[in-house]
Design a protein around this motif. Structure first.
Motif, short mmCIF file in Angstrom:
data_model
loop_
_atom_site.label_atom_id
_atom_site.label_comp_id
_atom_site.label_asym_id
_atom_site.label_seq_id
_atom_site.Cartn_x
_atom_site.Cartn_y
_atom_site.Cartn_z
N GLU A 122 0.83 -1.21 0.00
CA GLU A 122 0.00 0.00 0.00
C GLU A 122 0.86 1.26 0.00
O GLU A 122 0.59 2.21 -0.74
CB GLU A 122 -0.92 -0.01 1.21
N ARG A 123 1.92 1.27 0.80
CA ARG A 123 2.77 2.46 0.88
C ARG A 123 3.63 2.62 -0.36
O ARG A 123 3.87 3.74 -0.81
CB ARG A 123 3.62 2.40 2.14
N GLU A 124 4.13 1.54 -0.91
CA GLU A 124 4.88 1.63 -2.16
C GLU A 124 4.01 2.22 -3.27
O GLU A 124 4.44 3.09 -4.03
CB GLU A 124 5.38 0.25 -2.59
N SER A 125 2.78 1.74 -3.33
CA SER A 125 1.84 2.23 -4.34
C SER A 125 1.55 3.71 -4.16
O SER A 125 1.53 4.48 -5.13
CB SER A 125 0.54 1.42 -4.28
N ALA A 184 10.03 16.24 3.22
CA ALA A 184 8.98 16.75 4.12
C ALA A 184 7.61 16.71 3.45
O ALA A 184 6.61 16.34 4.08
CB ALA A 184 9.32 18.16 4.57
N LEU A 185 7.56 17.09 2.16
CA LEU A 185 6.28 17.09 1.46
C LEU A 185 5.77 15.66 1.26
O LEU A 185 4.57 15.40 1.45
CB LEU A 185 6.42 17.78 0.11
N LEU A 186 6.64 14.74 0.88
CA LEU A 186 6.22 13.35 0.71
C LEU A 186 5.79 12.75 2.04
O LEU A 186 4.83 11.96 2.09
CB LEU A 186 7.35 12.53 0.09
N LEU A 187 6.48 13.11 3.11
CA LEU A 187 6.08 12.62 4.43
C LEU A 187 4.67 13.09 4.76
O LEU A 187 3.84 12.32 5.27
CB LEU A 187 7.07 13.12 5.49
N GLU A 188 4.38 14.35 4.45
CA GLU A 188 3.06 14.92 4.75
C GLU A 188 1.97 14.32 3.87
O GLU A 188 0.88 14.00 4.36
CB GLU A 188 3.10 16.43 4.56
N GLU A 189 2.25 14.14 2.57
CA GLU A 189 1.20 13.74 1.63
C GLU A 189 1.03 12.23 1.50
O GLU A 189 -0.05 11.77 1.14
CB GLU A 189 1.49 14.34 0.26
N PHE A 194 2.89 9.72 3.79
CA PHE A 194 3.11 8.98 5.04
C PHE A 194 2.67 9.82 6.23
O PHE A 194 3.44 10.09 7.15
CB PHE A 194 4.58 8.59 5.18
N ALA A 195 1.41 10.26 6.19
CA ALA A 195 0.92 11.21 7.20
C ALA A 195 0.94 10.64 8.61
O ALA A 195 0.96 11.39 9.59
CB ALA A 195 -0.49 11.65 6.84
N ASP A 196 0.94 9.30 8.73
CA ASP A 196 0.92 8.69 10.06
C ASP A 196 2.32 8.48 10.62
O ASP A 196 2.48 7.95 11.73
CB ASP A 196 0.19 7.34 10.01
N ALA A 197 3.34 8.88 9.88
CA ALA A 197 4.73 8.73 10.33
C ALA A 197 5.31 10.11 10.65
O ALA A 197 4.84 11.13 10.15
CB ALA A 197 5.57 8.05 9.26
N ASP A 198 6.34 10.12 11.50
CA ASP A 198 6.97 11.40 11.83
C ASP A 198 8.46 11.42 11.53
O ASP A 198 9.15 12.40 11.79
CB ASP A 198 6.74 11.77 13.30
N ASP A 199 8.98 10.34 10.96
CA ASP A 199 10.40 10.24 10.62
C ASP A 199 10.58 10.35 9.12
O ASP A 199 10.12 9.48 8.37
CB ASP A 199 10.96 8.91 11.12
N PRO A 200 11.23 11.41 8.61
CA PRO A 200 11.43 11.56 7.16
C PRO A 200 12.18 10.38 6.54
O PRO A 200 12.11 10.16 5.34
CB PRO A 200 12.25 12.85 7.05
#
Length: 222
Positions: free
Chosen positions: A156-159, A176-181, A183-189
């Protein structure tokens, strides 16, 4: 799609643009204005919209060239062309360039709003295939079909990461943008780098390009 559909209005006539802005805001749309084709192309490539309202006679970049540029870059946002060029050949040119609908000026306000709403409803129920050089992410969102035949199943995350990059192939995404858009449930870049590594392991390093000091952008399988 957001609760309030987002529309980009590309129109150089300031009076008409202001009228359309006020009208569509009163109908519940979130509106962004572009007064020339260069600005319209930039916004269409870098910002997510639910529908685009595009004039043909734009300065800087002509409307159909804007549309072709968006489609060539993989942007599938539905487009309604609103133009004084309303003959059958004009309409055919617009539809062949990639527009979903075409309305000639002068136009009926209620018809315009109805057509825009129809396009946003259609887009909300359609899952387009996302293409990139060498393959495509199928409509199921979990399978990559390579141009030479093989299918590769993604997590799911790869997709989610591949889809985000492929929909804006010319954009460089910071971690930072990819983390936000994505992987919103993660806090580690570092999670971004981890899934870039996973995708490269499956498809090769050229699939995702590293832009030193900035982040990542879509590459190709070739």
């Amino acid at each position: 799609m957001s609760a309030n559909p987002r529309v980009l209005i590309a129109e150089d006539d300031s009076r008409l643009a202001g009228m359309l802005d006020a009208l569509l805001r009163s109908e519940g749309f979130e509106v962004e204005l572009a007064r020339d084709g260069q600005r319209a192309l930039h916004l269409g490539l870098t910002t997510s919209f639910d529908v685009l309202l595009l004039d043909r006679g734009l300065p800087a970049v002509e409307g159909l060239d804007v549309l072709r540029g968006l489609r060539d870059s993989g942007v599938t946002t539905p487009v309604l062309i609103l133009s004084a060029l309303g003959t059958p050949p004009d309409r055919v040119d617009g539809l062949n360039a990639g527009a979903e609908d075409y309305l000639a000026k002068p136009f009926d306000i209620d018809e315009l709003v109805a057509r825009l709403r129809a396009l946003t409803r259609r887009a909300a129920t359609t899952v387009p295939t996302v293409r990139f050089p060498g393959g495509r992410l199928d409509a199921d969102g979990r399978t990559v079909i390579l141009d030479d035949g093989p299918r590769v199943l993604l997590s799911e995350r790869e997709s989610a990461l591949l889809e985000r990059l492929a929909r804006r192939p010319d954009q460089v995404f910071s971690r930072a943008l990819l983390l936000e858009e994505v992987f919103a449930d993660a806090d580690d870049p570092g999670v971004v780098d981890t899934y870039v590594h996973h995708l490269r392991k499956k498809f090769g390093r050229s699939l995702i390009e590293t832009v030193r000091g900035i982040g990542y952008r879509m590459g190709s399988l070739s």
